[in-house]
Motif scaffolding. Structure first.
Motif, mmCIF file in Angstrom:
data_model
loop_
_atom_site.group_PDB
_atom_site.id
_atom_site.type_symbol
_atom_site.label_atom_id
_atom_site.label_comp_id
_atom_site.label_asym_id
_atom_site.label_seq_id
_atom_site.Cartn_x
_atom_site.Cartn_y
_atom_site.Cartn_z
ATOM 1 N N ARG A 1 0.851 -1.183 0.000
ATOM 2 C CA ARG A 1 0.000 0.000 0.000
ATOM 3 C C ARG A 1 0.885 1.230 0.000
ATOM 4 O O ARG A 1 1.896 1.288 0.674
ATOM 5 C CB ARG A 1 -0.871 0.025 1.241
ATOM 6 N N ARG A 2 0.465 2.233 -0.748
ATOM 7 C CA ARG A 2 1.206 3.486 -0.794
ATOM 8 C C ARG A 2 0.277 4.602 -0.348
ATOM 9 O O ARG A 2 -0.925 4.540 -0.538
ATOM 10 C CB ARG A 2 1.692 3.767 -2.213
ATOM 11 N N ARG A 3 0.858 5.629 0.209
ATOM 12 C CA ARG A 3 0.054 6.762 0.639
ATOM 13 C C ARG A 3 -0.173 7.688 -0.537
ATOM 14 O O ARG A 3 0.662 7.861 -1.394
ATOM 15 C CB ARG A 3 0.784 7.513 1.746
ATOM 16 N N GLY A 4 -1.340 8.307 -0.567
ATOM 17 C CA GLY A 4 -1.648 9.273 -1.602
ATOM 18 C C GLY A 4 -2.137 8.611 -2.870
ATOM 19 O O GLY A 4 -2.282 7.399 -2.967
ATOM 20 N N VAL A 5 -2.419 9.459 -3.855
ATOM 21 C CA VAL A 5 -2.898 8.987 -5.152
ATOM 22 C C VAL A 5 -1.679 8.692 -6.013
ATOM 23 O O VAL A 5 -0.811 9.533 -6.193
ATOM 24 C CB VAL A 5 -3.790 10.057 -5.819
ATOM 25 N N SER A 6 -1.625 7.473 -6.540
ATOM 26 C CA SER A 6 -0.472 7.090 -7.342
ATOM 27 C C SER A 6 -0.873 6.948 -8.800
ATOM 28 O O SER A 6 -2.061 6.918 -9.144
ATOM 29 C CB SER A 6 0.112 5.779 -6.837
ATOM 30 N N ALA A 7 0.117 6.847 -9.666
ATOM 31 C CA ALA A 7 -0.130 6.653 -11.093
ATOM 32 C C ALA A 7 -0.859 5.335 -11.327
ATOM 33 O O ALA A 7 -1.710 5.242 -12.217
ATOM 34 C CB ALA A 7 1.195 6.680 -11.850
ATOM 35 N N ALA A 8 -0.557 4.326 -10.513
ATOM 36 C CA ALA A 8 -1.216 3.030 -10.672
ATOM 37 C C ALA A 8 -2.709 3.132 -10.379
ATOM 38 O O ALA A 8 -3.531 2.544 -11.089
ATOM 39 C CB ALA A 8 -0.569 1.991 -9.757
ATOM 40 N N LEU A 9 -3.068 3.894 -9.362
ATOM 41 C CA LEU A 9 -4.480 4.055 -9.019
ATOM 42 C C LEU A 9 -5.228 4.813 -10.117
ATOM 43 O O LEU A 9 -6.329 4.435 -10.512
ATOM 44 C CB LEU A 9 -4.625 4.786 -7.686
ATOM 45 N N ILE A 10 -4.627 5.873 -10.621
ATOM 46 C CA ILE A 10 -5.250 6.632 -11.708
ATOM 47 C C ILE A 10 -5.375 5.752 -12.949
ATOM 48 O O ILE A 10 -6.398 5.763 -13.628
ATOM 49 C CB ILE A 10 -4.440 7.906 -12.010
ATOM 50 N N GLY A 11 -4.345 4.962 -13.233
ATOM 51 C CA GLY A 11 -4.405 4.045 -14.364
ATOM 52 C C GLY A 11 -5.499 3.012 -14.199
ATOM 53 O O GLY A 11 -6.194 2.659 -15.158
ATOM 54 N N ARG A 12 -5.682 2.527 -12.971
ATOM 55 C CA ARG A 12 -6.737 1.543 -12.715
ATOM 56 C C ARG A 12 -8.115 2.154 -12.939
ATOM 57 O O ARG A 12 -8.981 1.559 -13.566
ATOM 58 C CB ARG A 12 -6.637 1.005 -11.294
#
Length: 149
Positions: free
Chosen positions: A113-124
């Protein structure tokens, strides 16, 4: 590291893989390969494993990995998911967005788990939207085809 670490089956398997690669490349003769494999099979400490590959070229180097290094996701996975997710949006009109969206969702999966909004989350998120738009576009095309005279 002051103490010699104990090793398990996973580390022995890694070194056996390196020895196998060296054997296939012709770096080790058969007899020497067999002797090293037998020594690796009985090794209980990292120094015993390093001894079996210490004289091999650097391409066959081995180091004991820490547990935190094993659980890290690939460095470019988030960026790849972002690119695939964004590309799935405009390409959803022709149905290719469905494939790219699925690939974006797969690429965005990460064990940690990473904190904040990541590129992977936006990509998902973009990938899921691309999948939905692709399904809608394919459904509309099918309905238009069925209702055509």
């Amino acid at each position: 590291m002051s103490k010699d670490q104990r090793v398990g089956q996973a580390e022995r398997t890694q070194v056996l893989g390196l020895l196998g690669n060296a054997f296939e490349a012709g770096v080790l003769p058969v007899g020497e390969y067999d002797a090293r494999v037998a020594a690796v099979g009985t090794a209980t400490h990292a120094s015993q494993l390093r001894l079996q590959i210490s004289d091999l070229p650097p391409a066959y180097a081995w180091g004991v990995s820490s547990p935190s290094a094993v659980s890290e996701p690939p460095a470019g996975a988030g960026r790849i998911a972002l690119i695939l997710g964004i590309a799935s949006l405009p390409l959803s009109i022709c149905g290719i967005g469905l494939i790219l969206g699925v690939l974006a969702v797969i690429a965005s999966r990460s064990p940690g788990r990473r904190r904040g909004v990541s590129a992977a989350l936006i990509g998902r998120v973009c990938g899921v939207i691309g999948i939905a738009l692709s399904l809608a576009a394919l459904s509309a095309a099918f309905l238009a085809w069925r209702s055509a005279p």
